[in-house]
Every structure is written in structure tokens, then in C-alpha cells.
Design an enzyme around this catalytic site. Structure first.
Site, PDB file in Angstrom:
ATOM      1  N   CYS A   1       0.792  -1.244   0.000  1.00 28.86           N
ATOM      2  CA  CYS A   1       0.000   0.000   0.000  1.00 28.86           C
ATOM      3  C   CYS A   1       0.820   1.286   0.000  1.00 28.86           C
ATOM      4  CB  CYS A   1      -0.942   0.001   1.189  1.00 28.86           C
ATOM      5  SG  CYS A   1      -2.284  -1.161   0.976  1.00 28.86           S
TER       6      CYS A   1
HETATM    7  C1  UDX Z   1      -1.113   0.040   5.503  1.00 26.43           C
HETATM    8  C2  UDX Z   1      -2.073   0.931   6.303  1.00 26.43           C
HETATM    9  O1  UDX Z   1      -1.647   0.995   7.669  1.00 26.43           O
HETATM   10  C3  UDX Z   1      -3.494   0.407   6.201  1.00 26.43           C
HETATM   11  O2  UDX Z   1      -4.380   1.272   6.890  1.00 26.43           O
HETATM   12  C4  UDX Z   1      -3.837   0.345   4.718  1.00 26.43           C
HETATM   13  O3  UDX Z   1      -5.144  -0.004   4.474  1.00 26.43           O
HETATM   14  C5  UDX Z   1      -2.886  -0.582   4.001  1.00 26.43           C
HETATM   15  O4  UDX Z   1      -1.559  -0.067   4.159  1.00 26.43           O
HETATM   16  P1  UDX Z   1       0.123  -2.258   5.888  1.00 26.43           P
HETATM   17  O5  UDX Z   1       0.807  -1.981   4.594  1.00 26.43           O
HETATM   18  O6  UDX Z   1      -0.454  -3.594   6.112  1.00 26.43           O
HETATM   19  O7  UDX Z   1      -1.071  -1.225   6.134  1.00 26.43           O
HETATM   20  O8  UDX Z   1       1.194  -2.053   7.051  1.00 26.43           O
HETATM   21  P2  UDX Z   1       1.568  -0.961   8.127  1.00 26.43           P
HETATM   22  O9  UDX Z   1       1.451  -1.558   9.473  1.00 26.43           O
HETATM   23  O10 UDX Z   1       0.848   0.301   7.914  1.00 26.43           O
HETATM   24  O11 UDX Z   1       3.122  -0.775   7.827  1.00 26.43           O
HETATM   25  C6  UDX Z   1       3.583  -0.390   6.541  1.00 26.43           C
HETATM   26  C7  UDX Z   1       5.077  -0.303   6.506  1.00 26.43           C
HETATM   27  O12 UDX Z   1       5.534   0.784   7.289  1.00 26.43           O
HETATM   28  C8  UDX Z   1       5.807  -1.531   7.067  1.00 26.43           C
HETATM   29  O13 UDX Z   1       6.899  -1.824   6.226  1.00 26.43           O
HETATM   30  C9  UDX Z   1       6.270  -1.104   8.423  1.00 26.43           C
HETATM   31  O14 UDX Z   1       7.447  -1.779   8.842  1.00 26.43           O
HETATM   32  C10 UDX Z   1       6.556   0.366   8.179  1.00 26.43           C
HETATM   33  N1  UDX Z   1       6.460   1.193   9.392  1.00 26.43           N
HETATM   34  C11 UDX Z   1       5.272   1.331  10.033  1.00 26.43           C
HETATM   35  C12 UDX Z   1       7.571   1.876   9.832  1.00 26.43           C
HETATM   36  O15 UDX Z   1       8.661   1.783   9.250  1.00 26.43           O
HETATM   37  N2  UDX Z   1       7.455   2.693  10.929  1.00 26.43           N
HETATM   38  C13 UDX Z   1       6.282   2.870  11.576  1.00 26.43           C
HETATM   39  O16 UDX Z   1       6.264   3.654  12.541  1.00 26.43           O
HETATM   40  C14 UDX Z   1       5.159   2.146  11.137  1.00 26.43           C
END
Ligand code: UDX
Length: 429
Positions: A266
Site C-alpha cells: 500500500c
Molecule cells: C497500511 C495501512 O496501515 C493500512 O491502513 C492500509 O489499508 C494498508 O496499508 P500495511 O501496509 O499492512 O497497512 O502495514 P503498516 O502496518 O501500515 O506498515 C507499513 C510499513 O511501514 C511496514 O513496512 C512497516 O514496517 C513500516 N512502518 C510502520 C515503519 O517503518 N514505521 C512505523 O512507525 C510504522
């Protein structure tokens, strides 16, 4: 209610199973027969905590089935969710070929169907798509009028991978973008038994809410990474800083975790799609472009840090964690891909371990070594990079790293317990 869902990816399947848990009769549709056979046997094709148990339960209660027959699915249900993929084109804009095709098919079916039916776009689409593509295609193929003979809504998903069921059943909010009140009322009824706020908007607003939310969260992460890189140089742990910053209610403590960058299906795609859209509108998306470029650099920073410590050519480098985040087997846009690619380019021999995602990573790198445990990956390695914060890595101790050739450990997430492992370096701390 009777609900059909087209597309059984992460979102479609989780949504379908979720609606069945809430007591609806759900038919999921896909073109991949093998996948549907697995689903109908209660064998989830994706790893998502709680999904398989709930799928089995709904199948046994007769509340869920999967089929290739879109016509029957639409005919026997009141609402159809479109949850097909919207991949990126070469230029970063979204490819609507699946949305186009499915909406035409639904239009042809609605031509034959008597009575009112609501079509809901769940896929992430840039503002205007639901009305300009889905609505138009259905009207054209069915000869019927939107808002009169059939309804249209856009209902974005906010499901995090690894927490999709939890997020579906206990969402922060539900957004329903509606063409008219009747369409919106039908979809709102489906969410009647959810304990959360329902926001009803027009369709374009709902489409934009999804892109804006993801772009903002991605920007928050890149911001934290930029601050984190500065903190590292000053000997400050960025997590300590963000613990103080996040206490401000206006900021919130979430998504401030610096590390090896964001991946997944996403954030990278949605920010890129919004950048492309901004360019077609003639507005310069400076901030969002930087969100992406900061992230791109962050993804391989672990390799740069390792190279500051050794020449990696001919060295055995263990990579712990392949999934783009813990709790998932998904490796799409995962920082681990860029890290492994760069290590290989530099002539390192790479051995990897992940509790769930090794199978998916083999499609990208069939010829690297896949270890069965972290210890197997670490033993004999010259260096170890930690890329995903799987909870099992928190149990690693100095003993687990004792058979390395050199104890060079660099972590890109707060994965290790500093009371159990000593002498490791963090990316932003
Ligand atoms: C995301 C959105 O959160 C969700 O609402 C949407 O519908 C789909 O995309 P997702 O891709 O499943 O969800 O994962 P998410 O938990 O949001 O993390 C995305 C990425 O960001 C991961 O690689 C995670 O490691 C990274 N991340 C997240 C960080 O590097 N730091 C953070 O503080 C949070």
C-alpha cells in the site's frame, strides 16, 4: 445481508470472512480456481492471524463460499464489493484494467438482474475512478441508471496486513462514499453492528481519504527516519525522542518508528499514485516525492552501514527478517529485497531467515541460502542484518550470535533486546 466480493486478495478475503463473521451470507469471487478450491476447503491462501479459523467456522456455518461464477454471485446477493488489484503502471500511476473489466462484467449481469443492487468499490482508486470508470461502465453495459436502478458507493479499506481481521472487526472508522442516500443506507446497514464511527461522504472524498491517510502515515515514517538519521549521528536514540514527541495528542505515538523504511502493497504504491495524480493536475507534490526518496535511501542504509565496517565481498551476511512487517508473509516492496539485491551486487554470500516469508522471497531470489532458524543463518556469518522486527528475534541472546565469524550485528528495527544481546548497532539509535 447477502454480500458478494470480487477479488480474494488480502483485502477481499479478509473483508469477505469478516462480513460472514458478522452474520452475513458471503460469496467471494475470483478467477483462480485453485485458490478458490483451497479457500472452500478452509485452507487460507494467505497468512493472516485468525483468518483461517474464522474462514473454517463460516464455511461450516454455511455463511461463506468462494466461486468463479460472478453472475450467480451478483444475482444472489444485494451488494457487490469490488476488491480487485490496482497495480502500478511503469510511470507510477494506477492500472485500472481489472477494475474496468470487472465493472463491465457486473454491468452485463445487472442488465439481466431485476431489483436494486449496490456496487461498492473497495479497491484503492484515485479520486474520480468510481464515478468515471465503474459507474459509467455499469451504466453502459446494463443500460440502467445509477442512483435509480442500482446504487454505487466507495468504501475504502484501512486493514493492516497481519491485523486485517482485527482491523476489520474493530475499525477506527468506516468511511462510506455514496452516490445517493439509498446507496449509502444499504452499505451503512451492513456496518450496523460495528461499534465505531461511520463517516458518510461523497464518493470522491472517500477515495481521497484513503490516499491521504496512507500518504500521511508514510510521510510520518519518512519524517521519523530523517530525524532518526540525525539522531544516530548525535548519539541519540530516536525512539527516546519520539516517546516524548508522540505524547502530544496532535501527533500521536504511532507510526513514528524509524527504521529500515516502509514497504508493503500500500504505502509505496499509494504515495506513488498520488504523486502521479498530482502531476497530471499540475500541482507539484514535493513533500510526497521526498517521502518516497527518503524511504528509498532508508531501505538500503543497513548495507551502507555494514560497508563502513567491512568490505562485504566474499563475506557471508545473514539477513534476519524478510517480510515487509512482522505478522505477515508478504514481501512486496519489502526493504529486505533491496538489501539482498545490494549485498549480492557487492559480492556477498547471503543467507536469510524469516519465520513466514521465505516461500514468497524464493520467487525473487531462488538462489540464495534459506535457513530454517535464525541460529542456522547466524552461525558462521561475518555479519548479521536484522530487517523485520519478528517477536522471536527479541528472544535472541549473545549465545545465539556466539558462532559468528565476527560479531557484526546491525538492526534496522528495534528487534533485539539490549539486555540479551550486546554490541549491536542500530540504524537510527
Ligand atoms: C497500511 C495501512 O496501515 C493500512 O491502513 C492500509 O489499508 C494498508 O496499508 P500495511 O501496509 O499492512 O497497512 O502495514 P503498516 O502496518 O501500515 O506498515 C507499513 C510499513 O511501514 C511496514 O513496512 C512497516 O514496517 C513500516 N512502518 C510502520 C515503519 O517503518 N514505521 C512505523 O512507525 C510504522
Amino acid at each position: 445481508m447477502n454480500v458478494s466480493i470480487v477479488g480474494t486478495g488480502y483485502v477481499g478475503l479478509s473483508t469477505g470472512v469478516g462480513f460472514s463473521v458478522k452474520g452475513n451470507k458471503v460469496i467471494c469471487v475470483d478467477i483462480l480456481e485453485d485458490k478458490l478450491n483451497r479457500i472452500n476447503r478452509g485452507d487460507s491462501p494467505i497468512y493472516e492471524p485468525g483468518l483461517e479459523e474464522k474462514l473454517k467456522d463460516s464455511l461450516s456455518r454455511g455463511l461463506f463460499k468462494a466461486t468463479t461464477d460472478l453472475e450467480k454471485a451478483v444475482m444472489f446477493t444485494d451488494v457487490t464489493f469490488v476488491s480487485v488489484g490496482t497495480p502500478s503502471k511503469e510511470d507510477g500511476s494506477i492500472d485500472l484494467k481489472f477494475i474496468e473489466e470487472v465493472s463491465r462484467q457486473i454491468g452485463r449481469i445487472l442488465k439481466k438482474k431485476e431489483g436494486y443492487h449496490v456496487v461498492v468499490v473497495k479497491s484503492t482508486v484515485v479520486p474520480g475512478t468510481t464515478e468515471d470508470v465503474v459507474l459509467r461502465n455499469i451504466e453502459k453495459e446494463s443500460g440502467k441508471k445509477a442512483g435509480e436502478h442500482f446504487g454505487i458507493c466507495m468504501n475504502p479499506e484501512f486493514l493492516r496486513e497481519g491485523r486485517a481481521m482485527e482491523d476489520f472487526l474493530k475499525p477506527d472508522r468506516i468511511v462510506i462514499g455514496e452516490l445517493d442516500k439509498r446507496s449509502g443506507d444499504t452499505v451503512a446497514k451492513l456496518y450496523d453492528n460495528f461499534d465505531t464511527k461511520i463517516l458518510r461522504t461523497n464518493i470522491k472524498v472517500a477515495e481521497m481519504i484513503k490516499y491521504t491517510a496512507n500518504s500521511f502515515l508514510a510521510t510520518k515514517i519518512s519524517f521519523s527516519n530523517e530525524i532518526g538519521n540525525m539522531c544516530k549521528k548525535m548519539g541519540i536514540d530516536v525512539y527516546d525522542v519520539m516517546a516524548g514527541v508522540g505524547l502530544d495528542k496532535r501527533i500521536s505515538p504511532l507510526f513514528l518508528w524509524a527504521g529500515a523504511g516502509f514497504g508493503g502493497s500500500c504505502f509505496p504504491k499509494d504515495v506513488q499514485a498520488l504523486v502521479s495524480k498530482a502531476k497530471t493536475l499540475g500541482t507539484d507534490p514535493h513533500l510526497l516525492e521526498k517521502t518516497l526518496s527518503v524511504n528509498q535511501r532508508q531501505k538500503t542504509m543497513l548495507v551502507d552501514m555494514l560497508e563502513n565496517r567491512m568490505d562485504v565481498k566474499g563475506k557471508r551476511v545473514a539477513v534476519l527478517g524478510l517480510a515487509f512487517k512482522p505478522g505477515s508473509d508478504d514481501v512486496r516492496e519489502a526493504p529486505s529485497i533491496e538489501i539482498i539485491r545490494k549485498l549480492k551486487e557487492k559480492g556477498a554470500s547471503v543467507v536469510v531467515y524469516d519465520p513466514k516469508a521465505a516461500g514468497n522471497m524464493k520467487m525473487f531470489f531462488p538462489n540464495i541460502a534459506y535457513a530454517q532458524t535464525s541460529r542456522d543463518a547466524i552461525n558462521g556469518a561475518d555479519a548479521c542484518l536484522i530487517v523485520t522486527e519478528w517477536s522471536e528475534f527479541r528472544n535472541l541472546t549473545d549465545y545465539d550470535f556466539s558462532k559468528m565469524k565476527e560479531k557484526v550485528i546491525i538492526e534496522g528495527r528495534k528487534a533485539l533486546d539490549p539486555n540479551k544481546v550486546h554490541g549491536f548497532e542500530g540504524i537510527c539509535w
